[in-house]
Design an enzyme around this catalytic site. Sequence first.
Site, short mmCIF file in Angstrom:
data_model
loop_
_atom_site.label_atom_id
_atom_site.label_comp_id
_atom_site.label_asym_id
_atom_site.label_seq_id
_atom_site.Cartn_x
_atom_site.Cartn_y
_atom_site.Cartn_z
N HIS A 1 -1.08 6.01 11.70
CA HIS A 1 -0.40 5.03 12.54
C HIS A 1 -0.21 5.59 13.94
CE1 HIS A 1 0.58 4.22 8.36
NE2 HIS A 1 0.86 2.99 8.69
N HIS B 1 -0.83 -0.74 15.02
CA HIS B 1 0.21 -0.23 14.13
C HIS B 1 -0.34 0.81 13.15
CE1 HIS B 1 3.63 -0.17 11.35
NE2 HIS B 1 2.70 -0.17 10.41
N GLU C 1 24.65 1.10 -4.35
CA GLU C 1 23.99 2.14 -5.15
C GLU C 1 22.79 2.75 -4.43
OE1 GLU C 1 24.48 -0.99 -6.16
OE2 GLU C 1 26.08 -0.84 -7.65
N HIS D 1 24.21 -5.75 -18.06
CA HIS D 1 24.75 -4.45 -17.71
C HIS D 1 24.31 -3.34 -18.66
CE1 HIS D 1 27.05 -6.99 -15.12
NE2 HIS D 1 27.72 -5.98 -14.61
#
Lengths: 693, 693
Positions: free
Chosen positions: B26, B261, B415, B492
């Site tokens: 890149h 890019h 998380e 869960h």
Amino acid sequence: MSVDTTCISTIRTLAADVVAKSNSGHPGAPMGMAPAAHVLFSQFLTANPSNSKWFNRDRFVLSNGHACVLQYTMLHLLGYKISMDDLKLFRQLDSLTPGHPEANHTDGIEVTTGPLGQGFANGVGLAIASNHLAAVYNKPDFELLNNFTYVFCGDGCLMEGVSAEAASLAGHLQLGNLIVVYDDNHISIDGDTAIAFTEDVGARFLSYGWQVLHVENGDSDLDGINKALNEARAEKSKPTIIRLRTTIGFGSKEQGTHGVHGSPLKADDIVALKTKFGFPPDEKFYVPAEVYKFYGEIAQKGASAEAKWNSLLAAYGQKYPTEHAELTRRIAGELPQNWEKALPVYKPTDSAQASRKLSEIALTSLAAVLPDLLGGSADLTSSNLTKVKGSVDFQPPATKLGTYAGTYIRYGVREHGMGAIANGLAAYGGIIPFVGTFLNFVSYAAGAVRLSALSRVQVIWVGTHDSIGLGEVSCLSTTFGVTNELHSGPTHQPVETNAHFRAIPNLAFWRPADGNETSAAYSVALKSKHTPSILALSRQNLPNLEGSTIERASRGGYVLIEEEKEDLTIVSCGSEVTIAVEAAKKLKEQGIKTRVVSLPCWLVFDQQDAQYRLSVLRSGAPILSLEALSTLGWERYSHEQYGLTGWGASGPYQKVYEKLGITGANIAVVGKKVVDFYKQKGGEVVSPLVRAL
Amino acid sequence: MSVDTTCISTIRTLAADVVAKSNSGHPGAPMGMAPAAHVLFSQFLTANPSNSKWFNRDRFVLSNGHACVLQYTMLHLLGYKISMDDLKLFRQLDSLTPGHPEANHTDGIEVTTGPLGQGFANGVGLAIASNHLAAVYNKPDFELLNNFTYVFCGDGCLMEGVSAEAASLAGHLQLGNLIVVYDDNHISIDGDTAIAFTEDVGARFLSYGWQVLHVENGDSDLDGINKALNEARAEKSKPTIIRLRTTIGFGSKEQGTHGVHGSPLKADDIVALKTKFGFPPDEKFYVPAEVYKFYGEIAQKGASAEAKWNSLLAAYGQKYPTEHAELTRRIAGELPQNWEKALPVYKPTDSAQASRKLSEIALTSLAAVLPDLLGGSADLTSSNLTKVKGSVDFQPPATKLGTYAGTYIRYGVREHGMGAIANGLAAYGGIIPFVGTFLNFVSYAAGAVRLSALSRVQVIWVGTHDSIGLGEVSCLSTTFGVTNELHSGPTHQPVETNAHFRAIPNLAFWRPADGNETSAAYSVALKSKHTPSILALSRQNLPNLEGSTIERASRGGYVLIEEEKEDLTIVSCGSEVTIAVEAAKKLKEQGIKTRVVSLPCWLVFDQQDAQYRLSVLRSGAPILSLEALSTLGWERYSHEQYGLTGWGASGPYQKVYEKLGITGANIAVVGKKVVDFYKQKGGEVVSPLVRAL
């Protein structure tokens, strides 16, 4: 007492009773959000409790799914298929009222929520779906689709990155039919939100391009809630978030503290609560007759709304029979006749292509017959090859970059949001979403992927760059005519990804080996209305194999090269099947008869009858597995495994494969070693499929 | 031409040459961000290229890791251990310059980046670590730790939810030592950011509590960049983001487009570029002598800064010998003498406890001797039991909720951000981070977890509620004295989580069965300086087993119940070991001699010598595995597997276990079936560890 107040008190006391009965659950948020739920369901939400699947219903999502007692209670009072007995079985085994709301399980539940942030993003998907289908099918005088999506959420949902991703995209997409009610109760599990969540939520959503409204007294200001919801509906070019200041566990002695978040209220607290509300203090599960009557009338209104809509749809059918047929087919979740003819078929003489390219060819062909497909990529379009040539972007018309009728979503670099949005698209109905990213970054969306599988919605992941063969040589993108995004190195190479997704129940993880197998993967994925699929696709070219057909690959596994009285079977998938074939050829030259089995999808193979499976992976000779990923789990189908024992490496892909020994020459050496070992060991070699359990 | 301009042109042309040589990479972002990199490294960043590990260096993170040519170039010019030859080997196999920056691989790389958003969040961790250690060890006149963390990132990083989570927390924590430079080049892979990313980034960061600065001309306004960085450093109580408007691929004919890019510049474009910059157009890898000289002087300044700091540290040692000893031990990454004595030891007569509780006891005991521990939870403190009693929160002093010397971080419901922040904490040095959530939600952080393992940093995950045994009965939290957050149901309950994490190389996934095994898990995790660990812990109580010791469990697997000439071995882990013991007892009553093997950690067991492993899982009788999670992978250690074949269920945990057949009684039945099957089959039963490969 006004009937509104009686209703709200009923919801609050029922929530307390239900949680107390199960001795588990979250009474706080239901009690705090009871007024908002009451106003929404009685004054705004258009739906028909006696037919929860009516297509133009407003959608309701409880993103803070732990507050599901609220949702179950509302559904019960409105007459959905949740009885009072069901409420009393809250959180009990096999009940209709599990610990968190589950779609395709409980009547009236649109999406499975609980894992925080998911419902919020599902809501964005529902709102996109509605806008899209409206743009495609609505006609002058026939506003068939004009429903809203309402989402309730708490601070936990707004802390999660998945909702941040979805919210930013929703703002960009100007989803005026999306209305979120944020329960700003200042309490999270660890205590006051002041300890971790002090950002200015309203300012954040303004930065995303949302309308932000505020109701200071969510505990009792019903007019304020009504006014905010009306304002939200009036804003047609922005999603709205209403910050509703509430008191968690309103009415409890412990209201406003995290003591009421996730634990039942004490018995004396419930008695005091009922007394305070003017309810019989000792009566449990009390619902005044006027409350059932009130909600019964609301339900009647919903039934009338559907009846009116059905007439509109019939009239539409008169005027627009083609669109009507297509729309009703999509609503029914059926595929059009003869759609399978659009699946590309390949001969071994056809040129080698990357399976990501084969995927593009399949999608291009399928899109012509399947308007249900609504695709997208997390900013890797030219790598994933997910955009069908000539397709229009799904964009707000005001941007002049596309229209809402467009079938390609620019998700931005938002994998988790994309996955959860796709779950919403699928849950809406009438749409088959497919989404693209590098296989390695499907892991970013793991939270959403497992919920696709659990809630049984059809989402197709296009996971390209599926192994260490990421390559280093540029290629031309057919879509843009510019050189492509390329990556290499272990940061972008999946290793554990195969084991991760193969271990998820009801998730079809495909690694097709060539053109016909890619078509097979699409064929099965499109027919699986209740199973999500991940298609793991190569960046490097793959030859079309002698012996592969769509039909055979559609069984999940089949014999690619047959041999009588073989010395060895190599079982493989994806880009390594070619290498297995090469190894088998070399082994045969040495007099070692080697079968090759292609096993593109374990889930589908495991669903075949035992006889077939045993004919594919038969006893009599050792079976060696080969995959350029983790070997974990291949022990189920083979005696010996070859694959990655560590990370990948950065470099030209041929060199990476050589370094790791995944070449025809080396696998022939490995195969010989396996054959010798089992000869020396002696005794019958029994198929790994022969099991006691 | 000023030397600054020459340096910047050198960086730009080198980037173009390096990417062209490897024919992959890149060039766009390195060319666009060259001025910012030059100003930062030459005028602000204090570091010593001849000792990249100097502890008080400023940290630099390239969150847009695909732009690593920029980082490699800067490190080369400054004299880090990256030669021009290394640059020429960019993206080649086994080079020091892989496709994305890898920590613990290339000199001067602090954290492994490339997967977007990770580096940003790592930076938040680095800044937390610095603030924390400064608060603990700095003394009047001894400002030992005062370094800054600088992060470069692109729009991709800011679209990712992981960075959103980390940014919100960084604002809350008032991290004045964190400075982010956002490369606002308006280009993503799919094209102009207008197609998907139209939010007001500045306003968003203001909403998080950051200082937001803007440099309109990042291509050449060096004074503007300097001024912004000075302002950023002056703001002591807020992190800063500088929105730097740049032109991607500056100088190329295709500048400002996504064409630059991710693809090399064409040869004629590079020639034109060099001509434009006044460089010899045909000379490749050209570095003017004055550029090396200039950066050499910067490096000298860095060496002097370290020398001065070393004197300060020595003087500190005179005045504060205890703190000095502790700090230098921590910098060296050593554990204190006799720390292992703090590991709790249990007898079978000790009361049954949940392993999450055993974890709390271990942490409480260890924290007293290991100040290196810096813990936290994603808003599940009272469920994860991660907070050591009496510990102080890590909070900005202004909040009065804690101090920067505090050892407990309130991560909020974030998380993924938490996992990536922990990677930054670990990468800083001197800190052993541990983080808590439900095991099921470690998956939300999968992107960060695999990078812990790949970049070899020590992070300990406390993953509680580790199976279908989530329970439904309230329990009292010892930490807060209030009733606990409880969940239940398949949303869960982990299922695939064990296979997912066991398939990640260099990740130790532990499921301890009792007190001694929990201590063993902590013991091994703390000694593993370059391996992250996940401790999967139960919510339900587990008895202390006869035969378990810290020493034995520290080998990853061992024989818990031995039998001569057994008929069956049951291998299990975590909460199911007790059930295996119960089944073995029942089987023995029927005359079926059953061994029980506890296998709490596969990674560690696999590292034991072959003889030991074969003595544990020996030939002669069938081996049955038992785990209340996916069975995938257990085929490696057993002939037959018992576990989950689908999702869990919502209900009281004993009933869920019964429904799924995970009880001593049913496993005895299953075990009998296995024994009968193998008797009928005949022949020797060979250990699954006996393999050709």
